[in-house]
Design a protein around this motif. Structure first.
Motif, PDB file in Angstrom:
ATOM      1  N   LYS A  19     -21.828 -40.171   8.298  1.00  9.74           N
ATOM      2  CA  LYS A  19     -21.085 -40.064   7.065  1.00  9.74           C
ATOM      3  C   LYS A  19     -20.779 -38.500   6.924  1.00  9.74           C
ATOM      4  O   LYS A  19     -19.354 -37.967   6.669  1.00  9.74           O
ATOM      5  CB  LYS A  19     -21.615 -40.583   5.929  1.00  9.74           C
ATOM      6  CG  LYS A  19     -20.549 -40.617   4.662  1.00  9.74           C
ATOM      7  CD  LYS A  19     -21.099 -41.116   3.439  1.00  9.74           C
ATOM      8  CE  LYS A  19     -20.320 -40.863   2.118  1.00  9.74           C
ATOM      9  NZ  LYS A  19     -20.851 -41.280   1.033  1.00  9.74           N
ATOM     10  N   ALA A  20     -21.625 -37.780   6.875  1.00  8.55           N
ATOM     11  CA  ALA A  20     -21.296 -36.200   6.693  1.00  8.55           C
ATOM     12  C   ALA A  20     -20.444 -35.817   7.761  1.00  8.55           C
ATOM     13  O   ALA A  20     -19.378 -35.121   7.283  1.00  8.55           O
ATOM     14  CB  ALA A  20     -22.583 -35.526   6.311  1.00  8.55           C
ATOM     15  N   VAL A  25     -13.579 -30.929   7.252  1.00 14.28           N
ATOM     16  CA  VAL A  25     -14.007 -29.969   6.431  1.00 14.28           C
ATOM     17  C   VAL A  25     -15.559 -29.533   6.584  1.00 14.28           C
ATOM     18  O   VAL A  25     -16.001 -28.646   6.635  1.00 14.28           O
ATOM     19  CB  VAL A  25     -13.630 -30.134   4.854  1.00 14.28           C
ATOM     20  CG1 VAL A  25     -14.049 -28.871   4.173  1.00 14.28           C
ATOM     21  CG2 VAL A  25     -11.956 -30.160   4.788  1.00 14.28           C
ATOM     22  N   ARG A  26     -16.149 -30.697   6.603  1.00 13.03           N
ATOM     23  CA  ARG A  26     -17.643 -30.660   6.607  1.00 13.03           C
ATOM     24  C   ARG A  26     -18.002 -30.094   8.024  1.00 13.03           C
ATOM     25  O   ARG A  26     -19.033 -29.175   8.147  1.00 13.03           O
ATOM     26  CB  ARG A  26     -18.403 -31.888   6.132  1.00 13.03           C
ATOM     27  CG  ARG A  26     -18.278 -32.266   4.791  1.00 13.03           C
ATOM     28  CD  ARG A  26     -19.279 -33.381   4.226  1.00 13.03           C
ATOM     29  NE  ARG A  26     -18.848 -34.704   4.546  1.00 13.03           N
ATOM     30  CZ  ARG A  26     -17.885 -35.661   3.862  1.00 13.03           C
ATOM     31  NH1 ARG A  26     -17.602 -34.990   2.625  1.00 13.03           N
ATOM     32  NH2 ARG A  26     -17.772 -36.665   4.374  1.00 13.03           N
ATOM     33  N   ARG A  27     -17.451 -30.369   8.968  1.00 12.82           N
ATOM     34  CA  ARG A  27     -17.778 -30.045  10.341  1.00 12.82           C
ATOM     35  C   ARG A  27     -17.414 -28.618  10.532  1.00 12.82           C
ATOM     36  O   ARG A  27     -18.190 -27.846  11.216  1.00 12.82           O
ATOM     37  CB  ARG A  27     -16.985 -30.873  11.487  1.00 12.82           C
ATOM     38  CG  ARG A  27     -17.194 -32.411  11.508  1.00 12.82           C
ATOM     39  CD  ARG A  27     -16.965 -33.282  12.858  1.00 12.82           C
ATOM     40  NE  ARG A  27     -15.410 -33.095  12.882  1.00 12.82           N
ATOM     41  CZ  ARG A  27     -14.636 -33.903  12.174  1.00 12.82           C
ATOM     42  NH1 ARG A  27     -15.208 -35.065  11.620  1.00 12.82           N
ATOM     43  NH2 ARG A  27     -13.466 -34.102  12.505  1.00 12.82           N
ATOM     44  N   SER A  68     -17.842 -27.741  -3.286  1.00 15.25           N
ATOM     45  CA  SER A  68     -19.510 -28.227  -3.912  1.00 15.25           C
ATOM     46  C   SER A  68     -19.504 -29.781  -3.437  1.00 15.25           C
ATOM     47  O   SER A  68     -20.697 -29.987  -2.978  1.00 15.25           O
ATOM     48  CB  SER A  68     -19.421 -28.138  -5.437  1.00 15.25           C
ATOM     49  OG  SER A  68     -19.257 -26.743  -5.558  1.00 15.25           O
ATOM     50  N   ALA A  69     -18.702 -30.669  -3.589  1.00 16.20           N
ATOM     51  CA  ALA A  69     -18.884 -31.923  -3.095  1.00 16.20           C
ATOM     52  C   ALA A  69     -19.320 -32.118  -1.684  1.00 16.20           C
ATOM     53  O   ALA A  69     -20.168 -32.658  -1.171  1.00 16.20           O
ATOM     54  CB  ALA A  69     -17.533 -32.650  -3.577  1.00 16.20           C
ATOM     55  N   HIS A  70     -18.472 -31.335  -0.838  1.00 18.46           N
ATOM     56  CA  HIS A  70     -18.644 -31.346   0.706  1.00 18.46           C
ATOM     57  C   HIS A  70     -20.160 -30.914   0.948  1.00 18.46           C
ATOM     58  O   HIS A  70     -20.948 -31.390   1.653  1.00 18.46           O
ATOM     59  CB  HIS A  70     -17.546 -30.466   1.369  1.00 18.46           C
ATOM     60  CG  HIS A  70     -16.456 -31.159   1.342  1.00 18.46           C
ATOM     61  ND1 HIS A  70     -16.403 -32.313   2.078  1.00 18.46           N
ATOM     62  CD2 HIS A  70     -15.163 -30.781   1.130  1.00 18.46           C
ATOM     63  CE1 HIS A  70     -14.832 -32.681   2.090  1.00 18.46           C
ATOM     64  NE2 HIS A  70     -14.453 -31.704   1.751  1.00 18.46           N
ATOM     65  N   LEU A  71     -20.358 -29.878   0.057  1.00 19.07           N
ATOM     66  CA  LEU A  71     -21.806 -29.170   0.458  1.00 19.07           C
ATOM     67  C   LEU A  71     -22.656 -30.320  -0.096  1.00 19.07           C
ATOM     68  O   LEU A  71     -24.007 -30.114   0.856  1.00 19.07           O
ATOM     69  CB  LEU A  71     -21.938 -27.807  -0.389  1.00 19.07           C
ATOM     70  CG  LEU A  71     -21.232 -26.570   0.352  1.00 19.07           C
ATOM     71  CD1 LEU A  71     -21.140 -25.609  -0.448  1.00 19.07           C
ATOM     72  CD2 LEU A  71     -21.635 -26.254   1.895  1.00 19.07           C
TER      73      LEU A  71
END
Length: 109
Positions: A19-20, A25-27, A68-71
């Motif tokens: 999911k992450a 953006v997270r990648r 912050s939500a992504h982190l």
């Protein structure tokens, strides 16, 4: 000669990791944290602490709350670790988890 015991694998939440990683953006954050000196070399404190959340915000050109939500998703999945130093929070890749996830995927797919 006696073999040393195998290094225990970290607990993996494969679904949380997938999911992450599903978000570009997270990648991108993980990719930049792989070589922090290339992307965050202007950070005042040493990069061995990790990368300051504010530097990640600026790099992503997104709001602080969005980054912050992504982190938080990356941290919940175990892909990054955080360390508070004073008022700042620093993030680093969690290499043992990333390596274990890659090994798991190679073995399963």
């Amino acid at each position: 000669m006696k073999k040393p015991p195998p290094t225990p694998l970290p607990d993996l939440d494969i679904d949380a990791i997938c999911k992450a990683l599903a978000n570009p953006v997270r990648r991108e954050i993980l990719a930049c944290l792989r070589e922090p000196q290339a992307h965050f070399g202007d950070q005042e404190l040493p990069l061995d602490h990790g990368v300051c959340a504010g530097k990640i915000d600026a790099h992503c050109a997104l709001s602080q709350s969005t980054v912050s939500a992504h982190l938080a998703v990356l941290q919940k999945a175990g892909l990054v670790t955080s360390k508070r130093v004073g008022q700042w929070v620093f993030f680093k890749r969690n290499e043992p988890v990333i390596e274990a996830f890659i090994a798991h995927m190679n073995a399963q797919l």
